[in-house]
Design an enzyme around this catalytic site. Structure first.
Site, PDB file in Angstrom:
ATOM      1  N   ARG A  70       0.785  -1.247  -0.651  1.00 50.54           N
ATOM      2  CA  ARG A  70      -0.063  -0.186  -0.436  1.00 50.54           C
ATOM      3  C   ARG A  70       0.786   1.333   0.014  1.00 50.54           C
ATOM      4  O   ARG A  70       2.073   1.308   0.979  1.00 50.54           O
ATOM      5  CB  ARG A  70      -0.970  -0.140   1.447  1.00 50.54           C
ATOM      6  CG  ARG A  70      -1.879  -1.156   1.477  1.00 50.54           C
ATOM      7  CD  ARG A  70      -2.947  -0.220   2.398  1.00 50.54           C
ATOM      8  NE  ARG A  70      -2.492  -1.903   3.753  1.00 50.54           N
ATOM      9  CZ  ARG A  70      -2.119  -0.565   4.794  1.00 50.54           C
ATOM     10  NH1 ARG A  70      -2.003   0.726   4.488  1.00 50.54           N
ATOM     11  NH2 ARG A  70      -1.501  -1.404   5.488  1.00 50.54           N
ATOM     12  N   TYR A 198      -1.722  -3.518  -6.837  1.00 44.04           N
ATOM     13  CA  TYR A 198      -1.350  -4.328  -5.602  1.00 44.04           C
ATOM     14  C   TYR A 198      -2.443  -4.393  -4.427  1.00 44.04           C
ATOM     15  O   TYR A 198      -2.409  -2.916  -4.299  1.00 44.04           O
ATOM     16  CB  TYR A 198       0.026  -3.898  -5.004  1.00 44.04           C
ATOM     17  CG  TYR A 198       0.700  -5.131  -4.357  1.00 44.04           C
ATOM     18  CD1 TYR A 198       1.580  -5.982  -4.444  1.00 44.04           C
ATOM     19  CD2 TYR A 198       0.232  -4.376  -2.774  1.00 44.04           C
ATOM     20  CE1 TYR A 198       1.492  -6.932  -3.823  1.00 44.04           C
ATOM     21  CE2 TYR A 198       0.707  -5.309  -1.794  1.00 44.04           C
ATOM     22  CZ  TYR A 198       0.644  -6.965  -2.191  1.00 44.04           C
ATOM     23  OH  TYR A 198       1.498  -7.434  -0.942  1.00 44.04           O
ATOM     24  N   GLY A 199      -2.528  -5.444  -4.238  1.00 41.67           N
ATOM     25  CA  GLY A 199      -3.646  -5.241  -2.858  1.00 41.67           C
ATOM     26  C   GLY A 199      -4.211  -4.417  -2.652  1.00 41.67           C
ATOM     27  O   GLY A 199      -5.105  -3.533  -3.456  1.00 41.67           O
ATOM     28  N   GLY A 200      -4.101  -3.354  -1.103  1.00 41.85           N
ATOM     29  CA  GLY A 200      -5.068  -2.478  -1.328  1.00 41.85           C
ATOM     30  C   GLY A 200      -5.461  -0.740  -1.762  1.00 41.85           C
ATOM     31  O   GLY A 200      -6.100  -0.591  -1.720  1.00 41.85           O
ATOM     32  N   HIS A 227     -10.912  -2.198  11.186  1.00 43.14           N
ATOM     33  CA  HIS A 227      -9.918  -3.669  10.956  1.00 43.14           C
ATOM     34  C   HIS A 227      -9.738  -4.489  11.971  1.00 43.14           C
ATOM     35  O   HIS A 227      -8.061  -4.501  12.776  1.00 43.14           O
ATOM     36  CB  HIS A 227      -8.347  -2.211  10.773  1.00 43.14           C
ATOM     37  CG  HIS A 227      -7.518  -2.854   9.736  1.00 43.14           C
ATOM     38  ND1 HIS A 227      -6.068  -2.415  10.273  1.00 43.14           N
ATOM     39  CD2 HIS A 227      -6.965  -3.603   8.474  1.00 43.14           C
ATOM     40  CE1 HIS A 227      -5.336  -3.505   9.657  1.00 43.14           C
ATOM     41  NE2 HIS A 227      -5.697  -4.097   8.493  1.00 43.14           N
ATOM     42  N   SER A 249      -1.931  -3.842   9.931  1.00 40.99           N
ATOM     43  CA  SER A 249      -1.072  -4.394   9.061  1.00 40.99           C
ATOM     44  C   SER A 249       0.029  -5.608   9.635  1.00 40.99           C
ATOM     45  O   SER A 249       0.917  -4.942   9.996  1.00 40.99           O
ATOM     46  CB  SER A 249      -1.146  -3.783   7.597  1.00 40.99           C
ATOM     47  OG  SER A 249      -2.071  -3.701   7.155  1.00 40.99           O
ATOM     48  N   ALA A 250       0.026  -7.273   8.563  1.00 41.45           N
ATOM     49  CA  ALA A 250       0.291  -7.686   9.447  1.00 41.45           C
ATOM     50  C   ALA A 250       1.895  -8.049  10.060  1.00 41.45           C
ATOM     51  O   ALA A 250       2.720  -8.082  10.904  1.00 41.45           O
ATOM     52  CB  ALA A 250       2.281  -7.611   8.268  1.00 41.45           C
ATOM     53  N   CYS A 251       0.265  -7.985  11.532  1.00 41.90           N
ATOM     54  CA  CYS A 251       0.405  -8.165  13.086  1.00 41.90           C
ATOM     55  C   CYS A 251      -0.472  -9.355  13.181  1.00 41.90           C
ATOM     56  O   CYS A 251      -0.019  -9.416  14.525  1.00 41.90           O
ATOM     57  CB  CYS A 251       0.243  -7.174  13.844  1.00 41.90           C
ATOM     58  SG  CYS A 251       1.164  -5.648  13.819  1.00 41.90           S
ATOM     59  N   THR A 254      -4.368 -12.713  10.543  1.00 40.72           N
ATOM     60  CA  THR A 254      -4.695 -14.018   9.843  1.00 40.72           C
ATOM     61  C   THR A 254      -4.332 -15.160  11.047  1.00 40.72           C
ATOM     62  O   THR A 254      -5.423 -16.332  11.282  1.00 40.72           O
ATOM     63  CB  THR A 254      -4.141 -14.440   8.419  1.00 40.72           C
ATOM     64  OG1 THR A 254      -4.633 -12.367   8.461  1.00 40.72           O
ATOM     65  CG2 THR A 254      -4.042 -15.217   7.785  1.00 40.72           C
ATOM     66  N   ASN A 255      -2.955 -15.396  11.890  1.00 44.43           N
ATOM     67  CA  ASN A 255      -2.883 -16.678  12.017  1.00 44.43           C
ATOM     68  C   ASN A 255      -3.427 -16.887  13.220  1.00 44.43           C
ATOM     69  O   ASN A 255      -3.999 -17.895  13.783  1.00 44.43           O
ATOM     70  CB  ASN A 255      -1.085 -15.976  12.728  1.00 44.43           C
ATOM     71  CG  ASN A 255      -0.213 -16.726  11.221  1.00 44.43           C
ATOM     72  OD1 ASN A 255      -0.682 -16.789  10.957  1.00 44.43           O
ATOM     73  ND2 ASN A 255       0.498 -15.482  11.927  1.00 44.43           N
ATOM     74  N   ASP A 276      -9.692  -9.663   8.661  1.00 37.87           N
ATOM     75  CA  ASP A 276      -8.619  -8.307   8.065  1.00 37.87           C
ATOM     76  C   ASP A 276     -10.202  -7.214   8.655  1.00 37.87           C
ATOM     77  O   ASP A 276      -9.354  -6.206   9.011  1.00 37.87           O
ATOM     78  CB  ASP A 276      -8.328  -7.955   6.254  1.00 37.87           C
ATOM     79  CG  ASP A 276      -7.836  -7.318   6.721  1.00 37.87           C
ATOM     80  OD1 ASP A 276      -6.496  -7.165   7.568  1.00 37.87           O
ATOM     81  OD2 ASP A 276      -7.797  -6.451   5.506  1.00 37.87           O
ATOM     82  N   ASN A 363       6.262  -8.739   1.630  1.00 33.61           N
ATOM     83  CA  ASN A 363       4.987  -8.810   1.649  1.00 33.61           C
ATOM     84  C   ASN A 363       4.892  -9.383   1.048  1.00 33.61           C
ATOM     85  O   ASN A 363       3.698  -9.253   0.165  1.00 33.61           O
ATOM     86  CB  ASN A 363       4.147  -6.953   1.734  1.00 33.61           C
ATOM     87  CG  ASN A 363       3.268  -7.121   1.766  1.00 33.61           C
ATOM     88  OD1 ASN A 363       2.500  -6.880   2.845  1.00 33.61           O
ATOM     89  ND2 ASN A 363       2.380  -5.518   1.347  1.00 33.61           N
ATOM     90  N   SER A 364       4.573 -10.944   0.314  1.00 34.71           N
ATOM     91  CA  SER A 364       4.359 -10.964  -0.176  1.00 34.71           C
ATOM     92  C   SER A 364       3.024 -12.380   0.211  1.00 34.71           C
ATOM     93  O   SER A 364       3.085 -12.189   1.744  1.00 34.71           O
ATOM     94  CB  SER A 364       5.050 -12.751  -1.161  1.00 34.71           C
ATOM     95  OG  SER A 364       5.964 -13.326   0.289  1.00 34.71           O
ATOM     96  N   ARG A 365       2.452 -12.234  -0.815  1.00 30.80           N
ATOM     97  CA  ARG A 365       0.300 -12.605  -0.753  1.00 30.80           C
ATOM     98  C   ARG A 365       0.204 -13.747  -0.424  1.00 30.80           C
ATOM     99  O   ARG A 365       0.579 -13.814  -2.320  1.00 30.80           O
ATOM    100  CB  ARG A 365      -0.333 -11.293  -0.658  1.00 30.80           C
ATOM    101  CG  ARG A 365       0.293  -9.916  -0.414  1.00 30.80           C
ATOM    102  CD  ARG A 365      -0.861  -9.610   1.448  1.00 30.80           C
ATOM    103  NE  ARG A 365      -0.225  -8.845   2.293  1.00 30.80           N
ATOM    104  CZ  ARG A 365      -0.799  -7.806   3.201  1.00 30.80           C
ATOM    105  NH1 ARG A 365      -1.370  -8.634   3.456  1.00 30.80           N
ATOM    106  NH2 ARG A 365       0.211  -7.105   3.901  1.00 30.80           N
TER     107      ARG A 365
HETATM  108  O1  SAT Z   1      -2.477  -4.760   1.278  1.00 32.38           O
HETATM  109  S1  SAT Z   1      -4.259  -4.624   2.004  1.00 32.38           S
HETATM  110  O2  SAT Z   1      -4.829  -3.058   1.823  1.00 32.38           O
HETATM  111  O3  SAT Z   1      -4.662  -5.373   1.020  1.00 32.38           O
HETATM  112  C1  SAT Z   1      -3.353  -5.734   3.258  1.00 32.38           C
HETATM  113  C2  SAT Z   1      -3.206  -5.329   4.430  1.00 32.38           C
HETATM  114  O4  SAT Z   1      -2.305  -3.772   4.698  1.00 32.38           O
HETATM  115  O5  SAT Z   1      -3.308  -5.596   5.814  1.00 32.38           O
HETATM  116 MN    MN Z   2      -4.886  -5.425   6.962  1.00 31.04          MN
END
Ligand code: SAT
Ligand code: MN
Length: 583
Positions: A70, A198-200, A227, A249-251, A254-255, A276, A363-365
């Site tokens: 992002r 990309y993503g977001g 969020h 994000s990334a904390c 999901t886990n 999320d 930040n690979s997804r």
């Molecule tokens: O890139 S996203 O916003 O979809 C993922 C994230 O940052 O949580």
């Molecule tokens: Mn998020």
């Protein structure tokens, strides 16, 4: 044709005449369409099939190397008055923003197909759900939206019934970061995003609609767009509690959303609702209920292994789109800390010999439908959502924040949420590992002035006496040598169990200036190699550090000026006084 569908057609025509696509494809959302898009993208090289024997129906997309996260500095909230967007957002006036991006959209889809993607955020028949339409020239966006949202004909029918939808216009443009903008127009319920795939930045149903635009709508309509992941925890007696957790994000949302109980809590079951985003409404009885507006996960890949998240590890072995991971010699996806296989090609498709840094982008997804999750909750599709027992805030903090504490009441909980700080991660472009304020983990996602947002949170206190309790956790405490003190992952259930026991008034707590903390021995650490001394460290309050933290927070509040709710300032002062008295 009803008015909303004719409005949609007019908008599609208008966009087509401005952007000049070769052809227009209305997405039906069918599985056949998905397969066809995959074939087309495989043929044109935007996707490559991974090893279909070991990773059936898995594909790899490698993005432009400058387009991997992002872009918060290029993300704007465009309201008439800058004050309404607040210091927490970049602002541009709607007329200037439209003019700027419309110039970039002119002819941007020449030679490309324009996809019209109707989607529904939330269960298709839920009164809490909201629809949108994304127009994009990216087939990658179309297939991701198919996994991440309820996309296609059913959404179109709902749009016809609802009469309203959020308009999202997206083009990858020329991918030049100088011509990349993510613009939000809350008053118009519209989004324009150009220059990133990309993503977001590009899957507009996600952060743009379900958080920035929805938070604005939620304020006007009396609900919350947050969020937060949502998980149901079932104890061995069959009692289920649903909790909603907001981490940046990334904390680890999901886990946590799909955790596997440790051996000593093996009678527990986990039901994943979302990883999320949560939309939270008060029902007629005053109970806060949550739905997950999404239907898939766009999760961080590195670090996923059999030990950290076996459910995710297995879930992404089929029907998954990988973005920016590395590959092994036999064409399996590979990432740092996968703990099996060796990388042969990095995320830019270069032969990997270890000299080019990490093989997979940090930040690979993965993108995967939520139904692939072995712990998917049947209630994820329930129109009425699930009742929330606890709200949990958290961040990535080496120091200061203890493993867990409970706010004294709702108002104090709003302070706890508003004062969240966290070390930055690779999910957004910028320096990684610096502490920044991330209130309610919404810093990049709140579509209006944070001061008004806190007031909105506070207002819930007047509306019901059944609000959930509020907690704060920190899985990331380190010792002086930089080692993590808490094992994290599945073991976090031990902390969540304490939270549930608190909600049920089954367990006492230590009152401290910052809130309620676990008494020694109250967090079950059986079968864990963790000493009582380390547990004491994890649940200790360093008064001096907290005073500094609270002073920084007061300075931060000042940046919002007079709009800061008095009640929040009063809470901050109450904490200052309590810390002073504790000396
Ligand atoms: O890139 S996203 O916003 O979809 C993922 C994230 O940052 O949580
Ligand atoms: Mn998020």
């Amino acid at each position: 044709m009803t008015s909303s569908l004719s409005t949609l057609r007019e908008w599609v025509d208008e966009v087509a005449s401005h952007t000049r696509p070769n052809d227009i494809h209305w997405c039906s959302g069918s599985d056949d369409e998905y397969t066809q898009l995959i074939e087309q993208m495989t043929a044109d090289g935007t996707l490559s099939p991974l090893n279909q024997d070991t990773y059936p129906n898995c594909y790899l997309h490698l993005s432009d190397p400058t387009d991997v996260a992002r872009v918060e500095h290029l993300t704007y909230v465009c309201t008439d008055s800058q004050e309404d967007a607040g210091p927490n957002n970049n602002w541009m006036s709607p007329s200037e923003a439209h003019a700027k991006v419309d110039a970039l959209f002119k002819g941007a889809m020449r030679g490309r197909t324009m996809y019209v993607i109707p989607y529904c955020m939330g269960p298709i028949d839920s009164p809490y759900s909201r629809c949108g339409v994304e127009i994009t020239d990216s087939a990658y966006v179309a297939i991701n939206m198919k996994l991440m949202t309820r996309m296609g004909s059913a959404a179109l029918e709902r749009i016809e019934r609802d009469g309203v939808f959020v308009r999202g216009l997206h083009s990858t443009g020329d991918l030049d970061p100088e011509r990349r903008f993510i613009m939000h127009f809350p008053a118009e319920l519209s989004i324009k995003s150009i220059g990133s795939g990309y993503g977001g930045n590009a899957l507009l149903g996600k952060k743009c609609h379900a958080l920035r635009i929805a938070s604005h709508q939620a304020r006007a309509e009396g609900w919350l767009a947050e969020h937060m992941m949502i998980v149901g925890l079932e104890n061995p007696d069959g009692e289920i509690h649903y909790i909603a957790c907001a981490f940046p994000s990334a904390c680890g949302k999901t886990n946590l959303a799909m955790l596997i109980p440790p051996h000593s809590l093996s009678g527990w079951k986990v039901h994943t609702l979302g990883d999320d985003i949560a939309w939270l409404h008060l029902d007629e009885e005053g109970q806060l209920r949550a739905i997950n507006p999404e239907s898939g996960y766009f999760g961080v890949v590195p670090g996923t292994n059999r030990k950290t998240n076996e459910n995710a590890f297995n879930m992404i072995c089929s029907d998954t789109i990988f973005t920016n991971v590395a590959r092994t010699a036999n064409n399996e996806p590979w990432w740092e800390d996968k703990r099996v296989g060796e990388p042969a090609f990095d995320w830019q498709n270069r032969a990997y010999d270890g000299s080019n840094g990490k093989a997979a982008h940090p930040n690979s997804r993965f993108t995967v439908a939520a139904r692939n999750n072995p712990t998917y909750s049947a209630l994820a599709d329930a129109p009425e959502g699930v009742p929330i027992s606890a709200i949990v805030f958290g961040g990535r903090r080496k120091r200061v924040a203890p493993l867990v504490y409970e706010a004294k009441d709702w108002r104090h909980g709003v302070l706890v949420g508003a004062s969240v700080g966290s070390e930055t991660t690779a999910a957004a472009i910028g320096e990684v590992g610096v502490i920044r304020r991330d209130p309610m983990a919404m810093k990049p996602f709140c579509g209006y002035n944070f001061a008004d947002y806190w007031q909105h949170w506070l207002s819930f206190e007047q509306r019901t006496d059944k609000l959930p309790r509020i907690f704060h956790v920190n899985w990331f405490r380190q010792d002086d040598d930089g080692h993590f003190l808490w094992p994290g992952f599945g073991e976090n259930l031990r902390v969540l169990r304490w939270i549930i026991d608190r909600c049920e008034n089954r367990i006492g707590a230590k009152e401290t200036p910052v809130g309620y903390l676990p008494e020694d021995g109250d967090i079950d650490v059986s079968e864990l190699d963790i000493s009582p001394e380390v547990m004491r460290q994890l649940t200790a309050i360093d008064i001096e550090r907290w005073k500094t933290e609270n002073e920084h927070f007061a300075d931060y509040l000042d940046t919002f000026g007079d709009r800061v709710p008095d009640a929040l300032r009063a809470e901050q002062r109450r904490l200052a006084a309590a810390l002073e008295a504790a000396q």
